[in-house]
Design a protein around this motif. Structure first.
Motif, PDB file in Angstrom:
ATOM      1  N   ASP A 101     -15.237   4.777  -7.511  1.00 42.88           N
ATOM      2  CA  ASP A 101     -14.373   4.960  -6.341  1.00 42.88           C
ATOM      3  C   ASP A 101     -14.490   6.372  -5.765  1.00 42.88           C
ATOM      4  OD1 ASP A 101     -13.042   6.127  -8.492  1.00 42.88           O
ATOM      5  OD2 ASP A 101     -11.197   4.972  -8.249  1.00 42.88           O
ATOM      6  N   TYR A 153     -12.485  -6.262   6.719  1.00 39.89           N
ATOM      7  CA  TYR A 153     -12.093  -7.116   5.595  1.00 39.89           C
ATOM      8  C   TYR A 153     -11.876  -8.574   6.012  1.00 39.89           C
ATOM      9  CZ  TYR A 153     -11.379  -2.687   3.129  1.00 39.89           C
ATOM     10  OH  TYR A 153     -11.564  -1.452   2.553  1.00 39.89           O
ATOM     11  N   TYR A 213     -11.259 -11.902  -0.036  1.00 42.42           N
ATOM     12  CA  TYR A 213     -10.524 -10.638  -0.111  1.00 42.42           C
ATOM     13  C   TYR A 213      -9.075 -10.849  -0.534  1.00 42.42           C
ATOM     14  CZ  TYR A 213      -9.128  -5.907   1.389  1.00 42.42           C
ATOM     15  OH  TYR A 213      -8.663  -4.619   1.432  1.00 42.42           O
ATOM     16  N   ALA A 223      -7.599  -3.170  -5.663  1.00 39.73           N
ATOM     17  CA  ALA A 223      -9.021  -3.252  -5.315  1.00 39.73           C
ATOM     18  C   ALA A 223      -9.237  -3.357  -3.812  1.00 39.73           C
ATOM     19  CB  ALA A 223      -9.668  -4.445  -6.020  1.00 39.73           C
ATOM     20  N   LYS A 224      -8.133  -3.523  -3.056  1.00 40.06           N
ATOM     21  CA  LYS A 224      -8.216  -3.609  -1.594  1.00 40.06           C
ATOM     22  C   LYS A 224      -8.142  -2.204  -0.991  1.00 40.06           C
ATOM     23  CE  LYS A 224      -5.897  -8.130  -1.497  1.00 40.06           C
ATOM     24  NZ  LYS A 224      -4.685  -8.871  -1.079  1.00 40.06           N
ATOM     25  N   ASN A 225      -9.144  -1.870  -0.186  1.00 41.42           N
ATOM     26  CA  ASN A 225      -9.187  -0.563   0.471  1.00 41.42           C
ATOM     27  C   ASN A 225      -8.875   0.561  -0.529  1.00 41.42           C
ATOM     28  OD1 ASN A 225      -9.407   1.312   2.552  1.00 41.42           O
ATOM     29  ND2 ASN A 225      -7.315   1.002   3.278  1.00 41.42           N
ATOM     30  N   ASN A 268     -10.762   2.055   4.897  1.00 41.09           N
ATOM     31  CA  ASN A 268     -11.461   0.761   4.933  1.00 41.09           C
ATOM     32  C   ASN A 268     -12.950   0.865   4.599  1.00 41.09           C
ATOM     33  OD1 ASN A 268      -9.005  -0.233   5.785  1.00 41.09           O
ATOM     34  ND2 ASN A 268      -9.562  -0.332   7.937  1.00 41.09           N
ATOM     35  N   VAL A 309     -14.477  -1.832  -1.148  1.00 42.60           N
ATOM     36  CA  VAL A 309     -13.698  -2.864  -1.828  1.00 42.60           C
ATOM     37  C   VAL A 309     -14.072  -2.809  -3.310  1.00 42.60           C
ATOM     38  CG1 VAL A 309     -15.442  -4.651  -1.329  1.00 42.60           C
ATOM     39  CG2 VAL A 309     -13.098  -5.320  -1.885  1.00 42.60           C
ATOM     40  N   TYR A 367     -14.905  -4.079  -6.993  1.00 46.06           N
ATOM     41  CA  TYR A 367     -15.484  -5.307  -7.541  1.00 46.06           C
ATOM     42  C   TYR A 367     -15.325  -5.424  -9.051  1.00 46.06           C
ATOM     43  CZ  TYR A 367     -19.636  -2.610  -9.021  1.00 46.06           C
ATOM     44  OH  TYR A 367     -20.486  -1.705  -9.615  1.00 46.06           O
ATOM     45  N   VAL A 409     -16.756   0.250  -6.883  1.00 46.71           N
ATOM     46  CA  VAL A 409     -16.516  -0.319  -5.559  1.00 46.71           C
ATOM     47  C   VAL A 409     -17.832  -0.535  -4.817  1.00 46.71           C
ATOM     48  CG1 VAL A 409     -14.269   0.823  -5.454  1.00 46.71           C
ATOM     49  CG2 VAL A 409     -16.245   1.935  -4.416  1.00 46.71           C
ATOM     50  N   ASP A 436     -18.815 -10.841  -0.351  1.00 50.17           N
ATOM     51  CA  ASP A 436     -17.882 -11.963  -0.462  1.00 50.17           C
ATOM     52  C   ASP A 436     -18.258 -12.869  -1.621  1.00 50.17           C
ATOM     53  OD1 ASP A 436     -15.515 -13.096   0.705  1.00 50.17           O
ATOM     54  OD2 ASP A 436     -16.741 -14.771   1.396  1.00 50.17           O
ATOM     55  N   LEU A 457     -17.251 -11.290  -4.902  1.00 50.41           N
ATOM     56  CA  LEU A 457     -15.808 -11.313  -5.155  1.00 50.41           C
ATOM     57  C   LEU A 457     -15.270 -12.711  -5.450  1.00 50.41           C
ATOM     58  CD1 LEU A 457     -14.504  -8.902  -2.350  1.00 50.41           C
ATOM     59  CD2 LEU A 457     -14.886  -8.367  -4.770  1.00 50.41           C
TER      60      LEU A 457
END
Length: 343
Positions: A86, A103, A109, A116-118, A123, A126, A128, A256, A274, A277
């Motif tokens: 990160d 996103y 998401y 793990a979001k933003n 932005n 993400v 993982y 990330v 995507d 995730l």
């Protein structure tokens, strides 16, 4: 004599069409960590290639080297998707090397943990995968561990290993030492002072997780902070080891994904993120003990859950170091460390 021109023309069109189809096959270039690449190929790259009809090229290395390559090719990127810690991604974002993410283009998401979001703001990324750092100890030698303060106990003098501050886990250890001993500032000065005070009690300040297996196996250490992804390897030493979640919680790290600025394959990068995730891929990676899942819909059997950062108790215990704090303080921590501990 029959006119063969129509046949020659048709044949030529077929060859042109075949050539165009071949030319349209695209290549997505990923920058990643070198660890477990055969398993990533099995669970991520090969299945995705079958879906997208594209090729994937993976370049590996550490945070610093890979960020340097992004910077060297800023004007004409040779990487499309980058996987970093990160704080490594925040460094890349601050240098304008990665683009903000939309996103809304990621249908999975909504299934991932909020942390793990933003995760770095803006932005740009993400998460993982996550990992916890708890305390592992020899149950036949140590009466038990309930706090990070226990590493300072007299019965563990000369029997512990701590991570070097220059490693990914170094700042995490500083954070937990600071938290355990009542530190207040974001420079973790209390944690640094406490670690410096017991430097002669430490067998080694490890540079990588592989060292810990040898140290435990050779009966050199009885306790150490350990990243969850190495837990299964430690148990192979045959030593009676136990994992402790201290009262202050566990240090936590996150890796990330981000899309490189001006990537010509951003659409493919979104598709791969995507896919990565998704519940299916996250489950497969967790089952093979590659990465702990950030998708909350993943369900693991007990024998696999034990070796992942997974489940309510583990997730509740996580204490993340803010990536901006690491970037702000890293050079100062290393300078202090070199002066007080490495001299």
């Amino acid at each position: 004599m029959k006119n063969t021109l129509p046949y020659l023309f048709a044949g030529g069109l077929a060859l042109l069409a075949a050539g165009a189809a071949q030319a349209e096959k695209r290549t997505l270039v990923i920058s990643a960590y070198p660890i477990a690449q055969p398993l990533f190929a099995k669970h991520v790259y090969e299945p995705f290639k079958a879906r997208c009809g594209c090729d994937i090229v993976v370049e590996t290395g550490n945070n610093a080297d890979r960020i340097a390559k992004l910077e060297a090719h800023r004007a004409s990127p040779v990487i499309d998707l980058v996987l970093l810690s990160d704080f490594g991604m925040l460094e890349a974002a601050n240098k304008g090397l990665v683009a903000p993410l939309d996103y809304a283009r990621l249908k999975n998401y909504g299934q991932i943990y909020n942390f793990a979001k933003n995760p770095i703001g803006g932005n740009f990324a993400v998460g993982y995968t996550i990992y916890s750092v708890g305390l592992v100890y020899r149950s036949d030698k140590v009466s038990g561990i309930k706090s990070w303060q226990d590493l300072w106990r007299s019965d563990l003098k000369g029997r512990i290993s701590l991570p070097d501050v220059s490693t990914t886990q170094g700042p995490l250890m500083l954070q937990m030492a600071d938290l355990a001993w009542g530190g207040k500032g974001d420079d973790y000065a209390t944690g640094m002072q406490k670690i410096t005070a017991i430097k002669n009690n430490v067998v080694t300040f490890s540079k990588n997780s592989a060292q810990l297996s040898s140290l435990f196996a050779q009966d050199e250490i009885w306790a150490a902070p350990v990243a969850r992804f190495t837990w299964s390897q430690l148990l192979k030493t045959g030593m009676p080891l136990k994992w402790a979640i201290p009262a202050e919680g566990q240090a936590a790290g996150m890796n990330v994904m981000g899309i490189v600025s001006q990537s010509k394959n951003a659409d493919l990068a979104y598709q791969l993120i995507d896919f990565w995730l998704s519940k299916e891929v996250q489950t497969a990676l967790a089952m093979d003990l590659v990465d702990s899942p950030v998708n909350q819909q993943v369900v693991l059997p007990k024998d696999k859950a034990e070796f992942n950062t997974y489940g309510a108790e583990q997730i509740r215990s996580l204490k993340f170091v803010k990536p901006e704090l690491i970037l702000k303080q890293r050079s100062n921590w290393i300078a202090q460390w070199n002066k007080a501990i490495s001299k």
